[in-house]
Design an enzyme around this catalytic site. Structure first.
Site, mmCIF file in Angstrom:
data_model
loop_
_atom_site.group_PDB
_atom_site.id
_atom_site.type_symbol
_atom_site.label_atom_id
_atom_site.label_comp_id
_atom_site.label_asym_id
_atom_site.label_seq_id
_atom_site.Cartn_x
_atom_site.Cartn_y
_atom_site.Cartn_z
ATOM 1 N N MET A 30 -5.001 -20.640 1.785
ATOM 2 C CA MET A 30 -4.861 -20.867 3.245
ATOM 3 C C MET A 30 -6.502 -22.065 3.995
ATOM 4 O O MET A 30 -6.234 -22.199 4.971
ATOM 5 C CB MET A 30 -4.908 -19.633 4.116
ATOM 6 N N LEU A 33 -12.943 -22.374 2.787
ATOM 7 C CA LEU A 33 -12.724 -22.332 1.469
ATOM 8 C C LEU A 33 -14.089 -21.998 1.272
ATOM 9 O O LEU A 33 -15.099 -22.294 1.603
ATOM 10 C CB LEU A 33 -12.522 -23.762 -0.443
ATOM 11 N N HIS A 37 -12.210 -19.232 -4.213
ATOM 12 C CA HIS A 37 -11.757 -19.758 -4.250
ATOM 13 C C HIS A 37 -11.729 -20.609 -5.365
ATOM 14 O O HIS A 37 -11.147 -21.785 -6.178
ATOM 15 C CB HIS A 37 -11.610 -20.731 -2.799
ATOM 16 N N GLY A 147 -6.133 -14.717 -6.610
ATOM 17 C CA GLY A 147 -7.284 -13.827 -6.340
ATOM 18 C C GLY A 147 -6.774 -12.380 -6.377
ATOM 19 O O GLY A 147 -5.896 -11.987 -6.060
ATOM 20 N N LYS A 149 -8.530 -10.059 -5.703
ATOM 21 C CA LYS A 149 -9.227 -9.189 -4.027
ATOM 22 C C LYS A 149 -7.587 -8.581 -3.553
ATOM 23 O O LYS A 149 -7.402 -8.326 -3.050
ATOM 24 C CB LYS A 149 -10.161 -9.696 -3.828
ATOM 25 N N ASP A 150 -6.457 -9.683 -2.880
ATOM 26 C CA ASP A 150 -5.243 -9.497 -3.219
ATOM 27 C C ASP A 150 -4.533 -9.082 -4.012
ATOM 28 O O ASP A 150 -3.785 -9.724 -4.088
ATOM 29 C CB ASP A 150 -4.987 -11.048 -2.235
ATOM 30 N N SER A 185 -14.335 -13.679 1.264
ATOM 31 C CA SER A 185 -13.258 -13.802 2.032
ATOM 32 C C SER A 185 -13.593 -14.664 3.333
ATOM 33 O O SER A 185 -14.606 -14.856 3.592
ATOM 34 C CB SER A 185 -12.441 -12.169 2.748
ATOM 35 N N SER A 186 -12.369 -15.613 3.502
ATOM 36 C CA SER A 186 -12.635 -16.232 4.292
ATOM 37 C C SER A 186 -12.549 -15.681 6.145
ATOM 38 O O SER A 186 -13.564 -16.370 6.788
ATOM 39 C CB SER A 186 -11.429 -17.315 4.337
ATOM 40 N N ARG A 187 -11.994 -14.645 5.903
ATOM 41 C CA ARG A 187 -12.600 -13.500 6.973
ATOM 42 C C ARG A 187 -13.666 -12.953 7.088
ATOM 43 O O ARG A 187 -14.369 -13.072 8.373
ATOM 44 C CB ARG A 187 -10.769 -12.259 7.282
HETATM 45 O O1 PAF Z 1 -3.977 -16.033 -0.719
HETATM 46 C C1 PAF Z 1 -3.529 -16.491 0.178
HETATM 47 O O2 PAF Z 1 -4.512 -17.352 0.818
HETATM 48 C C2 PAF Z 1 -2.282 -16.728 1.065
HETATM 49 O O3 PAF Z 1 -1.638 -15.499 0.970
HETATM 50 C C3 PAF Z 1 -1.101 -17.802 -0.290
HETATM 51 C C4 PAF Z 1 -1.018 -17.060 -1.356
HETATM 52 C C5 PAF Z 1 -2.071 -19.392 -0.132
HETATM 53 C C6 PAF Z 1 -0.060 -17.289 0.775
HETATM 54 O O4 PAF Z 1 -0.519 -18.020 2.312
#
Ligand code: PAF
Length: 291
Positions: A30, A33, A37, A147, A149-150, A185-187
């Site tokens: 998303m 970066l 990423h 990743g 992480k998710d 994390s981007s957040r």
């Molecule tokens: O992990 C992410 O950044 C998002 O959930 C993904 C896999 C790009 C789907 O929008």
């Protein structure tokens, strides 16, 4: 690096690569970066020829009141980082092109989408799987890298690929961490100077669970409770969950094993943080940023 937006242009790249007999990779993101990423790009480059990195902030996976509007967007910065990492195609579709109309048919994640993150963010994984299926359908990758992480997202994508017989290999790359353990994390961009040190508490909670496991504790609930205790001792954190689960079906593990995943989630001010670790590998199995 070429930047494309149109779905048809992305399809043309995929077709051209296939005609040249090349194995292609997709790194779905998303944007916003960071080094995490870029490590996915490195993993993709080791496994395929042309690497596409998609940047799309997918509205379907955000619930009402979540951070869709303020999610960081920086396509110029993303393009610089992606080019430096050796991405061949940066694919940044517009929302109107991905979803000319609100999709009437979406992917249902089933029970694996209702636990952990799914329990806190109803509908989230339906949105994730729907967009991932669409990204796969357009980019037609041989390999896609996600990743760890998710890890729940990665488990659901693996399951969707298996259940739908999608011809794509799913690679799950290790989490990249700051020196104090905070998972990239981007957040993390939401964290201010006061909150930033507190955010590393999640990694400390995971380390506590790993330590117990290494000392011989095999009661999954006890390991999860110890991690939760570390989180609850930090007054700034509001704990969402701490759980010891199976890496494939995400069911709670009564008896912890090396491949069991200890997963935690908490809110720090307005920022939601998640993290996890396979108990046997520990945090040493992850990557630390240099410096
Ligand atoms: O992990 C992410 O950044 C998002 O959930 C993904 C896999 C790009 C789907 O929008």
């Amino acid at each position: 690096m070429q930047t494309v937006t149109a779905l048809e242009a992305m399809r043309a790249h995929a077709r051209a690569a296939r005609e040249r007999g090349m194995r292609t990779a997709l790194v779905p993101t998303m944007g916003a970066l960071h080094a995490g990423h870029l490590s996915l790009v490195a993993a993709a480059r080791g496994r395929a020829g042309p690497v596409t990195l998609s940047v799309f902030v997918n509205p379907l996976q955000f619930g009402p009141g979540e951070d869709f509007a303020r999610y960081p967007r920086d396509l110029d910065g993303d393009a610089r980082l992606a080019a430096g990492a050796g991405v061949d195609v940066l694919w940044a579709p517009a929302t109107e092109e991905m979803y000319p109309a609100a999709p009437a048919v979406t992917v249902a994640p089933g029970p694996m989408g209702d636990v952990l993150e799914g329990a806190v963010r109803p509908g989230h994984f339906g949105g994730v799987l729907t967009v991932v299926l669409k990204l796969f359908s357009v980019a037609q990758p041989d390999v896609a890298v996600f990743g760890r992480k998710d890890f729940q997202q990665a488990a659901l994508v693996r399951r969707m690929v298996a259940d739908f017989d999608l011809p794509v290999e799913i690679v799950v790359a290790p989490t990249v961490r700051e020196r104090d353990g905070l998972a990239l994390s981007s957040r993390n961009r939401y964290l201010d100077a006061a909150a930033r040190p507190e955010a590393a508490t999640l990694a400390r909670a995971l380390a506590r669970g790993v330590e117990l496991f290494r000392r011989g504790e095999r009661d999954g609930a006890a390991i999860a409770a110890a991690a939760r205790g570390v989180l609850e001792a930090a007054p700034a954190l509001a704990v969402d969950y701490a759980a010891c689960v199976d890496p494939d079906d995400l069911a709670p593990r009564e008896v912890a094993r090396p491949d069991s995943v200890l997963a935690v989630a908490a809110r720090l001010g307005g920022t939601r943080l998640i993290d996890n670790v396979p108990l046997g590998a520990g945090l040493e199995g992850d990557v630390r940023v240099a410096g």
